[in-house]
Motif scaffolding. Structure first.
Motif, PDB file in Angstrom:
ATOM      1  N   VAL A   1     -29.316  34.387  16.220  1.00 14.83           N
ATOM      2  CA  VAL A   1     -30.275  33.544  15.499  1.00 14.83           C
ATOM      3  C   VAL A   1     -30.868  34.261  14.285  1.00 14.83           C
ATOM      4  O   VAL A   1     -31.451  33.611  13.421  1.00 14.83           O
ATOM      5  N   GLU A   2     -30.731  35.586  14.233  1.00 14.02           N
ATOM      6  CA  GLU A   2     -31.186  36.320  13.051  1.00 14.02           C
ATOM      7  C   GLU A   2     -30.383  37.606  12.941  1.00 14.02           C
ATOM      8  O   GLU A   2     -30.111  38.279  13.949  1.00 14.02           O
ATOM      9  N   LEU A   3     -30.006  37.961  11.721  1.00 12.58           N
ATOM     10  CA  LEU A   3     -29.166  39.129  11.475  1.00 12.58           C
ATOM     11  C   LEU A   3     -29.562  39.738  10.146  1.00 12.58           C
ATOM     12  O   LEU A   3     -29.663  39.039   9.137  1.00 12.58           O
ATOM     13  N   GLY A   4     -29.818  41.045  10.155  1.00 13.50           N
ATOM     14  CA  GLY A   4     -30.170  41.702   8.897  1.00 13.50           C
ATOM     15  C   GLY A   4     -30.536  43.151   9.107  1.00 13.50           C
ATOM     16  O   GLY A   4     -30.396  43.697  10.217  1.00 13.50           O
ATOM     17  N   GLU A   5     -30.985  43.787   8.037  1.00 14.39           N
ATOM     18  CA  GLU A   5     -31.388  45.182   8.113  1.00 14.39           C
ATOM     19  C   GLU A   5     -32.580  45.318   9.053  1.00 14.39           C
ATOM     20  O   GLU A   5     -33.495  44.489   9.063  1.00 14.39           O
ATOM     21  N   THR A   6     -32.565  46.385   9.827  1.00 13.50           N
ATOM     22  CA  THR A   6     -33.531  46.535  10.921  1.00 13.50           C
ATOM     23  C   THR A   6     -34.972  46.450  10.444  1.00 13.50           C
ATOM     24  O   THR A   6     -35.785  45.714  11.013  1.00 13.50           O
ATOM     25  N   ASP A   7     -35.318  47.197   9.413  1.00 10.67           N
ATOM     26  CA  ASP A   7     -36.708  47.213   8.951  1.00 10.67           C
ATOM     27  C   ASP A   7     -37.169  45.823   8.529  1.00 10.67           C
ATOM     28  O   ASP A   7     -38.285  45.394   8.848  1.00 10.67           O
ATOM     29  N   ALA A   8     -36.307  45.116   7.809  1.00 10.65           N
ATOM     30  CA  ALA A   8     -36.689  43.787   7.328  1.00 10.65           C
ATOM     31  C   ALA A   8     -36.874  42.815   8.486  1.00 10.65           C
ATOM     32  O   ALA A   8     -37.861  42.066   8.546  1.00 10.65           O
ATOM     33  N   VAL A   9     -35.940  42.812   9.435  1.00 12.29           N
ATOM     34  CA  VAL A   9     -35.997  41.859  10.544  1.00 12.29           C
ATOM     35  C   VAL A   9     -37.182  42.138  11.453  1.00 12.29           C
ATOM     36  O   VAL A   9     -37.906  41.224  11.863  1.00 12.29           O
ATOM     37  N   LEU A  10     -37.434  43.407  11.772  1.00 14.23           N
ATOM     38  CA  LEU A  10     -38.477  43.722  12.736  1.00 14.23           C
ATOM     39  C   LEU A  10     -39.874  43.770  12.115  1.00 14.23           C
ATOM     40  O   LEU A  10     -40.858  43.583  12.825  1.00 14.23           O
ATOM     41  N   HIS A  11     -39.976  44.010  10.813  1.00 13.11           N
ATOM     42  CA  HIS A  11     -41.292  44.030  10.187  1.00 13.11           C
ATOM     43  C   HIS A  11     -41.719  42.662   9.672  1.00 13.11           C
ATOM     44  O   HIS A  11     -42.913  42.375   9.578  1.00 13.11           O
ATOM     45  N   GLN A  12     -40.767  41.826   9.343  1.00 11.66           N
ATOM     46  CA  GLN A  12     -41.096  40.497   8.842  1.00 11.66           C
ATOM     47  C   GLN A  12     -40.077  39.489   9.388  1.00 11.66           C
ATOM     48  O   GLN A  12     -39.194  39.023   8.672  1.00 11.66           O
ATOM     49  N   PRO A  13     -40.189  39.141  10.671  1.00  8.21           N
ATOM     50  CA  PRO A  13     -39.204  38.250  11.286  1.00  8.21           C
ATOM     51  C   PRO A  13     -39.161  36.894  10.584  1.00  8.21           C
ATOM     52  O   PRO A  13     -40.180  36.356  10.167  1.00  8.21           O
ATOM     53  N   ALA A  14     -37.942  36.350  10.480  1.00 12.54           N
ATOM     54  CA  ALA A  14     -37.784  35.035   9.878  1.00 12.54           C
ATOM     55  C   ALA A  14     -37.598  33.943  10.917  1.00 12.54           C
ATOM     56  O   ALA A  14     -37.919  32.791  10.669  1.00 12.54           O
ATOM     57  N   HIS A  15     -37.076  34.312  12.081  1.00 10.23           N
ATOM     58  CA  HIS A  15     -36.869  33.317  13.139  1.00 10.23           C
ATOM     59  C   HIS A  15     -38.042  33.356  14.115  1.00 10.23           C
ATOM     60  O   HIS A  15     -38.517  34.436  14.468  1.00 10.23           O
ATOM     61  N   PRO A  16     -38.544  32.212  14.559  1.00  2.25           N
ATOM     62  CA  PRO A  16     -39.673  32.211  15.504  1.00  2.25           C
ATOM     63  C   PRO A  16     -39.392  32.995  16.786  1.00  2.25           C
ATOM     64  O   PRO A  16     -40.313  33.566  17.376  1.00  2.25           O
ATOM     65  N   TYR A  17     -38.134  33.041  17.211  1.00  2.69           N
ATOM     66  CA  TYR A  17     -37.813  33.807  18.418  1.00  2.69           C
ATOM     67  C   TYR A  17     -37.959  35.303  18.166  1.00  2.69           C
ATOM     68  O   TYR A  17     -38.523  36.031  18.983  1.00  2.69           O
ATOM     69  N   THR A  18     -37.480  35.775  17.019  1.00  4.45           N
ATOM     70  CA  THR A  18     -37.652  37.184  16.668  1.00  4.45           C
ATOM     71  C   THR A  18     -39.136  37.527  16.576  1.00  4.45           C
ATOM     72  O   THR A  18     -39.577  38.586  17.046  1.00  4.45           O
ATOM     73  N   PHE A  19     -39.912  36.624  15.979  1.00  7.03           N
ATOM     74  CA  PHE A  19     -41.359  36.838  15.874  1.00  7.03           C
ATOM     75  C   PHE A  19     -41.985  36.959  17.265  1.00  7.03           C
ATOM     76  O   PHE A  19     -42.830  37.820  17.509  1.00  7.03           O
ATOM     77  N   ALA A  20     -41.563  36.091  18.197  1.00  6.57           N
ATOM     78  CA  ALA A  20     -42.100  36.141  19.558  1.00  6.57           C
ATOM     79  C   ALA A  20     -41.741  37.448  20.248  1.00  6.57           C
ATOM     80  O   ALA A  20     -42.563  38.034  20.965  1.00  6.57           O
ATOM     81  N   LEU A  21     -40.520  37.937  20.032  1.00  2.00           N
ATOM     82  CA  LEU A  21     -40.129  39.218  20.615  1.00  2.00           C
ATOM     83  C   LEU A  21     -40.999  40.346  20.070  1.00  2.00           C
ATOM     84  O   LEU A  21     -41.424  41.235  20.815  1.00  2.00           O
ATOM     85  N   MET A  22     -41.261  40.323  18.782  1.00  2.00           N
ATOM     86  CA  MET A  22     -42.086  41.369  18.177  1.00  2.00           C
ATOM     87  C   MET A  22     -43.524  41.287  18.673  1.00  2.00           C
ATOM     88  O   MET A  22     -44.176  42.316  18.905  1.00  2.00           O
ATOM     89  N   GLN A  23     -44.031  40.088  18.871  1.00  2.00           N
ATOM     90  CA  GLN A  23     -45.396  39.923  19.373  1.00  2.00           C
ATOM     91  C   GLN A  23     -45.534  40.446  20.799  1.00  2.00           C
ATOM     92  O   GLN A  23     -46.627  40.838  21.216  1.00  2.00           O
ATOM     93  N   ALA A  24     -44.447  40.440  21.540  1.00  3.10           N
ATOM     94  CA  ALA A  24     -44.486  40.878  22.933  1.00  3.10           C
ATOM     95  C   ALA A  24     -44.438  42.391  23.077  1.00  3.10           C
ATOM     96  O   ALA A  24     -44.659  42.911  24.180  1.00  3.10           O
ATOM     97  N   VAL A  25     -44.186  43.117  22.001  1.00  6.92           N
ATOM     98  CA  VAL A  25     -44.135  44.581  22.067  1.00  6.92           C
ATOM     99  C   VAL A  25     -45.546  45.123  22.296  1.00  6.92           C
ATOM    100  O   VAL A  25     -46.472  44.783  21.545  1.00  6.92           O
ATOM    101  N   PRO A  26     -45.758  45.947  23.320  1.00  7.61           N
ATOM    102  CA  PRO A  26     -47.104  46.495  23.571  1.00  7.61           C
ATOM    103  C   PRO A  26     -47.605  47.316  22.386  1.00  7.61           C
ATOM    104  O   PRO A  26     -46.840  48.038  21.737  1.00  7.61           O
ATOM    105  N   ARG A  27     -48.902  47.192  22.103  1.00  7.37           N
ATOM    106  CA  ARG A  27     -49.514  47.924  21.002  1.00  7.37           C
ATOM    107  C   ARG A  27     -50.481  48.954  21.573  1.00  7.37           C
ATOM    108  O   ARG A  27     -51.347  48.614  22.384  1.00  7.37           O
ATOM    109  N   PRO A  28     -50.366  50.206  21.130  1.00 13.33           N
ATOM    110  CA  PRO A  28     -51.165  51.270  21.733  1.00 13.33           C
ATOM    111  C   PRO A  28     -52.610  51.343  21.241  1.00 13.33           C
ATOM    112  O   PRO A  28     -53.399  52.107  21.756  1.00 13.33           O
ATOM    113  N   GLN A  29     -52.979  50.542  20.231  1.00 13.60           N
ATOM    114  CA  GLN A  29     -54.324  50.648  19.682  1.00 13.60           C
ATOM    115  C   GLN A  29     -55.382  50.289  20.732  1.00 13.60           C
ATOM    116  O   GLN A  29     -55.201  49.359  21.513  1.00 13.60           O
ATOM    117  N   ILE A  30     -56.457  51.027  20.687  1.00 11.89           N
ATOM    118  CA  ILE A  30     -57.568  50.753  21.595  1.00 11.89           C
ATOM    119  C   ILE A  30     -58.166  49.387  21.266  1.00 11.89           C
ATOM    120  O   ILE A  30     -58.477  49.080  20.111  1.00 11.89           O
TER     121      ILE A  30
END
Length: 327
Positions: free
Chosen positions: A239-268
């Motif tokens: 559903v999405e294909l491209g250079e890693t930095d571009a895809v993971l930093h600015q997802p274009a597909h809603p599914y990719t965005f959802a996967l990125m949102q699910a990544v745990p964030r270490p900030q307090i």
């Protein structure tokens, strides 16, 4: 030494399908019309939820599974329908590292015997049969490549940790100096600290030997660390294909965005977003229209009726979405 450059992609896949026949005339579309290219020396990360078809695709690429339709070209040569005998000359050049490091090793055989198998089966590059001394010398080289002592060759699989066993599996994949390695979730069963060591080993080997990887993973942090490009799979398709930095930093597909949102964030105090809603539809009865529309928070009527093609968003990026998040 790195492999010589080639004018064509090392791996070229066109409209690939893998379908399993089920009782009562049903069909399971594990891989559903995938097209992609992998260039020599790059790392293509293949990501998605469990059951999306990543492992099946990886096995199809190496012809460990027969494909239902489509085409696979390896180094410019069509290998889609070659017999096992005709595939044999290609086997040294494309290898696989499996997820289960213990199940991949015969517990009744010593490591030296396991690693020597491919060297006994396949002739040397000049066509000659390898002798016992040359095989032993190659085994010692492999141990050095994966940072294990030579004494490891005299032991059995149960005597090693999970990370050490995966190093042994990597050594076996390297035995015949392959061009392409498909790594099927090779670190998912390991502790986090060991995962980092194995991922670093893959990176070091790529730089040293000029390897090309298709790296299957569900951990986006691992994919970000090792991949040059990433392909996001959902329900058998990319559903999405491209250079890693571009895809993971600015997802274009809603599914990719959802996967990125699910990544745990270490900030307090960081607030974790709600998980992606709904269940993954069955690949036996895929929904009409966009395959993601039953879970997409931005679904529109067109999404329910018309399946989006994987189309270029930029010269280096493609997305299968009628309403991409990035334009």
């Amino acid at each position: 030494m790195p492999h010589a450059q080639s004018p064509h992609p090392l791996l070229e896949v066109t409209n690939l399908h893998k379908t399993y026949a089920l009782p009562r005339g049903q069909k399971l579309k594990a891989v559903d019309g995938i097209s992609l290219t992998v260039h020599r020396g790059e790392v293509l990360g293949l990501v998605g939820e469990s059951g999306c078809g990543k492992s099946t695709l990886g096995r199809c690429l190496l012809r460990l599974l027969d494909v239902s339709s489509g085409q696979i070209k390896f180094d410019g040569q069509d290998i889609t329908h070659l017999s096992d005998r005709a595939l044999r000359p290609f086997r040294p050049r494309m290898q696989m590292v499996f997820q289960d490091s213990y199940a991949s090793l015969n517990p009744r055989r010593r490591i030296d015997d396991l690693l020597a198998d491919p060297l006994r089966v396949h002739p040397a590059p000049d066509g000659s049969t390898r002798t016992a001394p040359t095989i032993r010398a190659r085994l010692l080289e492999l141990m050095e490549l994966v940072s294990l002592p030579a004494t490891a060759l005299d032991r059995y699989a149960h005597e090693f940790s999970g990370g050490q066993r995966q190093r042994i599996n990597i050594a076996r994949a390297l035995a015949l100096s392959p061009h392409l390695i498909v790594a099927d979730e090779p670190v998912s069963a390991l502790d986090v600290s060991v995962q980092a060591q194995i991922v670093n080993l893959f990176s070091d080997l790529q730089a040293q030997l000029g390897l090309t990887y298709v790296f299957v993973a569900h951990d986006l942090a691992v994919v970000r660390q090792i991949s040059t490009r990433v392909a996001v799979m959902y329900l058998g398709a990319i559903v999405e294909l491209g250079e890693t930095d571009a895809v993971l930093h600015q997802p274009a597909h809603p599914y990719t965005f959802a996967l990125m949102q699910a990544v745990p964030r270490p900030q307090i105090g960081a607030v974790r977003p709600p998980p992606l809603g709904g269940d993954i539809p069955s690949p036996v009865s895929r929904p009409a229209g966009c395959r993601f529309h039953t879970r997409c928070p931005a679904v529109q009527q067109r999404c329910r009726e018309e399946e989006p093609a994987l189309r270029p968003l930029t010269p280096t990026r493609s997305v299968a979405c009628h309403f991409p998040l990035t334009t």
